[in-house]
Write an enzyme that holds these catalytic residues in place. Structure first.
Site, PDB file in Angstrom:
ATOM      1  N   ASP A 178     -19.491 -31.198 -90.468  1.00 19.47           N
ATOM      2  CA  ASP A 178     -19.575 -30.076 -89.548  1.00 19.47           C
ATOM      3  C   ASP A 178     -20.789 -30.351 -88.660  1.00 19.47           C
ATOM      4  O   ASP A 178     -21.895 -30.550 -89.188  1.00 19.47           O
ATOM      5  CB  ASP A 178     -19.807 -28.765 -90.307  1.00 19.47           C
ATOM      6  N   HIS A 188     -18.207 -36.359 -95.481  1.00 18.32           N
ATOM      7  CA  HIS A 188     -16.897 -36.775 -95.949  1.00 18.32           C
ATOM      8  C   HIS A 188     -16.485 -38.066 -95.244  1.00 18.32           C
ATOM      9  O   HIS A 188     -16.931 -38.349 -94.139  1.00 18.32           O
ATOM     10  CB  HIS A 188     -15.872 -35.671 -95.681  1.00 18.32           C
ATOM     11  N   SER A 230     -29.696 -33.235 -90.285  1.00 17.64           N
ATOM     12  CA  SER A 230     -29.868 -34.583 -89.769  1.00 17.64           C
ATOM     13  C   SER A 230     -28.724 -34.992 -88.868  1.00 17.64           C
ATOM     14  O   SER A 230     -28.107 -34.158 -88.212  1.00 17.64           O
ATOM     15  CB  SER A 230     -30.031 -35.569 -90.920  1.00 17.64           C
TER      16      SER A 230
END
Length: 258
Positions: free
Chosen positions: A86, A141, A225
């Site tokens: 995200d 992911h 990050s």
């Protein structure tokens, strides 16, 4: 003057002892009292969280929270590449023949980012930069299904990777602490560069073995990050609907492997 002052402030705060203090507090039971205000300030979507707000024993556990089953849907097209995080896609471009990428007017060395031996194969390829703010879900992911060809770590200190860090930091994207995973999808090679952020250089790898499955967890950040994806020349086709800056979620299609 501003650049020098900014760098001095970061150097003074980005020390081993300050990182240790921050980590110690975030993992302590006392930090749980900061969770409600953190959630409110950063407008966290509590409805998609795996657990209730009160169930997290520390700020660290809240920060690396998982989501409810089905909260993210992964594009299942065989050759699609999906967002690993995200985030906001801040920049997309071509890796120049001199093996650099240009972000917000600054040049970054792919040779420094990956190491000289790994950089050549990505010359004239494509890069995508995904910025995660503290408000984002921080688990990473896999963008494709494939085999892990190599994994390595470079760098030590970490400047912030927000707009001020990119403007005033010392080559933040190519010199910050970073964990790199190189994946083979068929015959195509993809570099997944996970860049550490200010204070905490913790990037935890959680996948087992050398096989990655698209949309499945492979790592997580313990502080906000950036993730950079690097593709070889002629092996990636960008989803034409993506225009930067673009808000994206895990599993959404960003393009196809050719």
């Amino acid at each position: 003057m501003i650049k020098s002052l900014y760098r001095l402030m970061i150097e003074l705060t980005n020390r081993r002892w300050t990182s240790a203090l921050l980590q110690s507090f975030a993992r302590s039971k006392w930090s749980r009292w900061a969770i409600p205000s953190f959630s409110r300030i950063y407008n966290i979507n509590e409805r998609e969280m795996e657990r209730e707000l009160k169930e997290y024993p520390s700020l660290h556990e809240f920060f690396i929270r998982r989501l409810k089953e089905g909260a993210r849907i992964t594009d299942e097209s065989p050759d699609s590449v999906v967002s690993p995080v995200d985030a906001v896609i801040e920049n997309i471009g071509s890796i120049q023949s001199s093996r650099i990428i240009t972000v917000k007017g600054k040049d970054y060395s792919i040779s420094e980012m990956l190491g000289e031996n790994k950089a050549k194969k990505y010359t004239d390829g494509t890069y995508m930069i995904f910025y995660l703010s503290p408000s984002h879900y921080h688990r990473i992911h896999s963008p494709v299904t494939g085999k892990v060809a190599d994994q390595w770590v470079l760098g030590s200190k970490s400047y912030p990777v927000n707009k001020w860090g990119l403007k005033y930091g010392r080559s933040t994207l190519s010199k910050n602490y970073r964990s790199i995973t190189e994946v083979m999808h068929g015959t195509a090679s993809i570099a997944i560069v996970k860049v550490g952020a200010m204070f905490v250089n913790s990037i935890e790898l959680i996948h087992e073995g050398d096989q990655l499955e698209k949309g499945k967890e492979m790592a997580y950040f313990t502080f906000g990050s950036t993730v950079i994806l690097l593709f070889e020349k002629g092996r990636f086709e960008l989803n034409p609907s993506i225009k930067t800056p673009a808000h994206i979620k895990v599993g959404e299609r960003i393009g196809n492997i050719l």
